[in-house]
Motif scaffolding. Structure first.
Motif, PDB file in Angstrom:
ATOM      1  N   ARG A 285      52.908  47.410 -56.905  1.00 34.33           N
ATOM      2  CA  ARG A 285      53.301  46.119 -57.475  1.00 34.33           C
ATOM      3  C   ARG A 285      52.374  45.011 -56.979  1.00 34.33           C
TER       4      ARG A 285
ATOM      5  N   MET B 126      56.118  49.417 -53.904  1.00 35.53           N
ATOM      6  CA  MET B 126      55.811  48.102 -53.336  1.00 35.53           C
ATOM      7  C   MET B 126      54.301  47.928 -53.197  1.00 35.53           C
TER       8      MET B 126
ATOM      9  N   ASN C   3      60.858  51.156 -47.681  1.00 37.34           N
ATOM     10  CA  ASN C   3      61.848  51.649 -48.651  1.00 37.34           C
ATOM     11  C   ASN C   3      61.277  52.070 -49.999  1.00 37.34           C
ATOM     12  N   PHE C   4      60.142  51.489 -50.396  1.00 32.94           N
ATOM     13  CA  PHE C   4      59.464  51.921 -51.624  1.00 32.94           C
ATOM     14  C   PHE C   4      57.988  52.101 -51.292  1.00 32.94           C
TER      15      PHE C   4
ATOM     16  N   TYR D 226      57.796  54.438 -61.665  1.00 34.23           N
ATOM     17  CA  TYR D 226      57.983  52.974 -61.561  1.00 34.23           C
ATOM     18  C   TYR D 226      56.735  52.343 -60.917  1.00 34.23           C
TER      19      TYR D 226
ATOM     20  N   PHE E 218      59.876  39.754 -60.474  1.00 35.76           N
ATOM     21  CA  PHE E 218      60.699  40.113 -59.309  1.00 35.76           C
ATOM     22  C   PHE E 218      60.430  39.093 -58.215  1.00 35.76           C
TER      23      PHE E 218
ATOM     24  N   SER F  37      65.102  46.113 -61.932  1.00 38.34           N
ATOM     25  CA  SER F  37      63.679  46.149 -61.598  1.00 38.34           C
ATOM     26  C   SER F  37      62.854  46.763 -62.726  1.00 38.34           C
TER      27      SER F  37
ATOM     28  N   ARG G  60      71.486  52.859 -54.575  1.00 39.54           N
ATOM     29  CA  ARG G  60      70.089  53.247 -54.826  1.00 39.54           C
ATOM     30  C   ARG G  60      69.355  53.288 -53.483  1.00 39.54           C
TER      31      ARG G  60
ATOM     32  N   THR H   6      56.421  42.250 -48.178  1.00 42.36           N
ATOM     33  CA  THR H   6      57.808  42.582 -48.500  1.00 42.36           C
ATOM     34  C   THR H   6      58.474  43.052 -47.223  1.00 42.36           C
TER      35      THR H   6
ATOM     36  N   THR I  49      67.668  48.932 -50.447  1.00 43.44           N
ATOM     37  CA  THR I  49      66.762  48.100 -51.249  1.00 43.44           C
ATOM     38  C   THR I  49      67.147  46.653 -51.021  1.00 43.44           C
ATOM     39  N   CYS I  50      66.187  45.740 -51.199  1.00 44.42           N
ATOM     40  CA  CYS I  50      66.542  44.329 -50.962  1.00 44.42           C
ATOM     41  C   CYS I  50      67.371  43.756 -52.088  1.00 44.42           C
ATOM     42  N   VAL I  51      67.466  44.488 -53.210  1.00 43.58           N
ATOM     43  CA  VAL I  51      68.299  43.993 -54.305  1.00 43.58           C
ATOM     44  C   VAL I  51      69.643  44.731 -54.388  1.00 43.58           C
TER      45      VAL I  51
HETATM   46  C1  SIN Z   1      62.772  46.190 -52.700  1.00 47.13           C
HETATM   47  O1  SIN Z   1      63.789  46.654 -52.249  1.00 47.13           O
HETATM   48  O2  SIN Z   1      62.030  45.522 -51.999  1.00 47.13           O
HETATM   49  C2  SIN Z   1      62.330  46.414 -54.110  1.00 47.13           C
HETATM   50  C3  SIN Z   1      63.326  46.981 -54.986  1.00 47.13           C
HETATM   51  C4  SIN Z   1      62.824  47.184 -56.392  1.00 47.13           C
HETATM   52  O3  SIN Z   1      61.643  47.054 -56.713  1.00 47.13           O
HETATM   53  O4  SIN Z   1      63.667  47.474 -57.211  1.00 47.13           O
END
Ligand code: SIN
Length: 495
Positions: free
Chosen positions: A176, A173, A168-169, A122, A463, A457, A296, A245, A301-303
């Protein structure tokens, strides 16, 4: 109450095929930089020390900013094709080292190796995507109302960018943001999450190998001085943009610190995602979507779905099906192939999950599966029924593995409840009524909607959030715009 068994294990860390990807220094101007003051990085599953990295402060941040500002002079003048080629090479290098990068990621973040491999792919996809955008930074010509003038616009990189990352990523992150920044012609100073510096540093090693010029990418590692590093990035006039982020509270602080130099901002902040299941939904698909969205990254995750709203007529059925699947999860070390869900990042995260659960139970909610802290940073994936609006989970992002189920009656009511939050990152709903799918998608006050999907995502899609979930969009054809200025050129004197 049903309980599940954990399989918290002590495992051997897989050997890296290329041990030189594991770097324990910061990265400035293509040099590996050490410092006597260091901090330890721990495996969140065992608490064992993985290694150390320099604990850098204002002085080193200024050095990195100076380097990024200097290298911007040349990098911003490269062609889109040159930037395309380098990003594509970096993408190829990441995919060629996917297993090692996933190993480093699991080790420092805790997510399972399967999830980590997915994150590497990803994450790499943003370099492939933005390589292809680097050659498409089109301007416009505007029909001029003046006979002797021609109007046009060009896009230009904003300048050196300060990038502040979460835990978390650790890979995705970074890529991206850095993919878009480099494609646009910006240079970067990155501050990775203190818990997870090694993924960022491994990416720097690969960047160096594929020939990204010195100074274009710089990484400052910091733990004790993190507030100073952040403030320096936000206030230093050489930095023209901040991309962050993390939590809304920190986002607001960085935004206020950036105001003095009027920096461009990308803010990917907290969420409080509603996940709505209407009684006309495909129930099994909704259960699978909820599992994917909620659990997940062990809920970090923020989503992630934070409030799961189920229409009253199907509430019990949905709860049973969800609990049955959650009961099969195996919690353990991310390197153990049996593990489906790894640990939380640290003890503060465990405490928060426990606080949210205690609050719900104390106000009348019922745990139907899970519900226990398992020692260390492990917490059982949990399903709770009987949730009500006065509970903390209704109003605050848990960032952990608790699926709290709220009942609702009507579409009108649930839109109002879903939107009744200062946050607006992601929302999800399941329905097979096409009219409702449109109505609800349009009325949810979020930057992203999963209509019959629990995972949204993708590097292809924008996003980002609305309301207090932030500013800007990452990924997609819009992502690069956050790293450019539009310059209008009026060419006069045309006979
Ligand atoms: C995030 O939790 O900040 C990102 C999650 C994602 O890219 O799916």
């Amino acid at each position: 109450m049903t309980s599940m068994k954990s399989i918290v294990t002590s495992v051997t860390v897989p050997k890296l095929s290329d041990p030189s990807l594991f770097r324990q220094e910061a990265f400035i101007n293509n040099n590996w930089v050490s410092k006597t003051e260091t901090f330890a990085v721990e495996d969140p599953a065992t608490g064992e020390q993985i290694g150390t990295v320099p604990d850098m402060g204002i002085e080193e941040t200024r050095q990195a900013i100076d380097v990024a500002a200097d290298s911007f002079k040349n990098w911003s003048r490269t062609t889109g094709k040159e930037r395309h080629d380098l990003l594509k090479k970096w993408y190829d290098a990441i995919m060629a080292n996917q297993e090692d990068l996933a190993t480093i990621l699991t080790w420092e973040n805790g997510k399972t190796l399967t999830e980590a491999r997915g994150e590497i792919a990803y994450g790499a996809s943003f370099y492939e995507w933005f390589a292809e955008e680097a050659v498409r930074m089109y301007g416009t010509t505007i029909p001029s109302p003046m006979p002797g003038q021609r109007y046009l616009t060009i896009k230009q990189p904003v300048g050196p960018v300060g990038i502040i990352l979460p835990f978390n990523f650790p890979t995705a992150m970074l890529t991206r943001k850095v993919g878009a920044a480099l494609a646009a012609g910006c240079t970067v100073v990155i501050k990775p999450g203190a818990e997870v510096p090694y993924s960022a540093l491994a990416l720097c090693e690969l960047a160096k190998r594929v020939g990204i010029p010195a100074g274009v990418i710089n990484v400052i590692t910091s733990e004790k001085h993190v507030a100073d590093v952040g403030k320096e990035l936000c206030t230093n006039p050489a930095i023209k943009k901040i991309s962050f982020t993390g939590s809304t509270a920190v986002g607001k602080l960085l935004m206020s610190q950036s105001a003095g130099t009027m920096k461009k901002l990308s803010m990917e902040l907290g969420g409080n995602a509603p996940f709505i299941v209407f009684d006309d939904a495909d129930l099994d698909a909704a259960v699978d979507g909820a599992l994917a969205s909620k659990f997940r990254g062990t809920g970090q995750t923020c989503v992630c779905a934070n409030r799961i709203y189920v229409q009253r007529g199907i509430y019990n059925q949905f709860a049973e099906k969800l609990a049955a699947k959650v009961g099969q999860f195996k919690v353990g070390h991310g390197f153990d192939p049996k593990t489906t869900h790894g640990p939380l990042i640290n003890s503060r995260a465990v405490e928060k999950v426990q606080r949210h659960l205690d609050d719900a139970v104390q106000k009348g909610a019922k745990v139907i599966v899970g519900g226990n802290a398992l020692g260390g940073n492990f917490f059982e994936p949990t399903v709770v029924t009987g949730m009500t609006n006065d509970m903390t989970i209704a109003n605050e992002e848990t960032f952990g593995p608790i699926a709290g189920l709220f009942a609702f009656d009507t579409e009108e009511e649930i839109i109002q409840r879903a939107n009744n939050t200062p946050f607006g990152l992601a929302a999800y709903f399941y329905s097979r009524d096409v009219g409702r799918v449109w109505r609800v998608s349009e009325q949810l006050e979020t930057g992203m909607v999963g209509a019959n999907s629990g995972i949204i995502s993708s590097c292809y899609a924008p996003f980002g959030g609305v309301k207090e979930s932030g500013l800007g969009r990452e990924g997609s054809l819009h992502g690069i715009d956050d790293y450019v200025h539009i310059k209008y050129i009026n060419m006069g004197g045309i006979q």
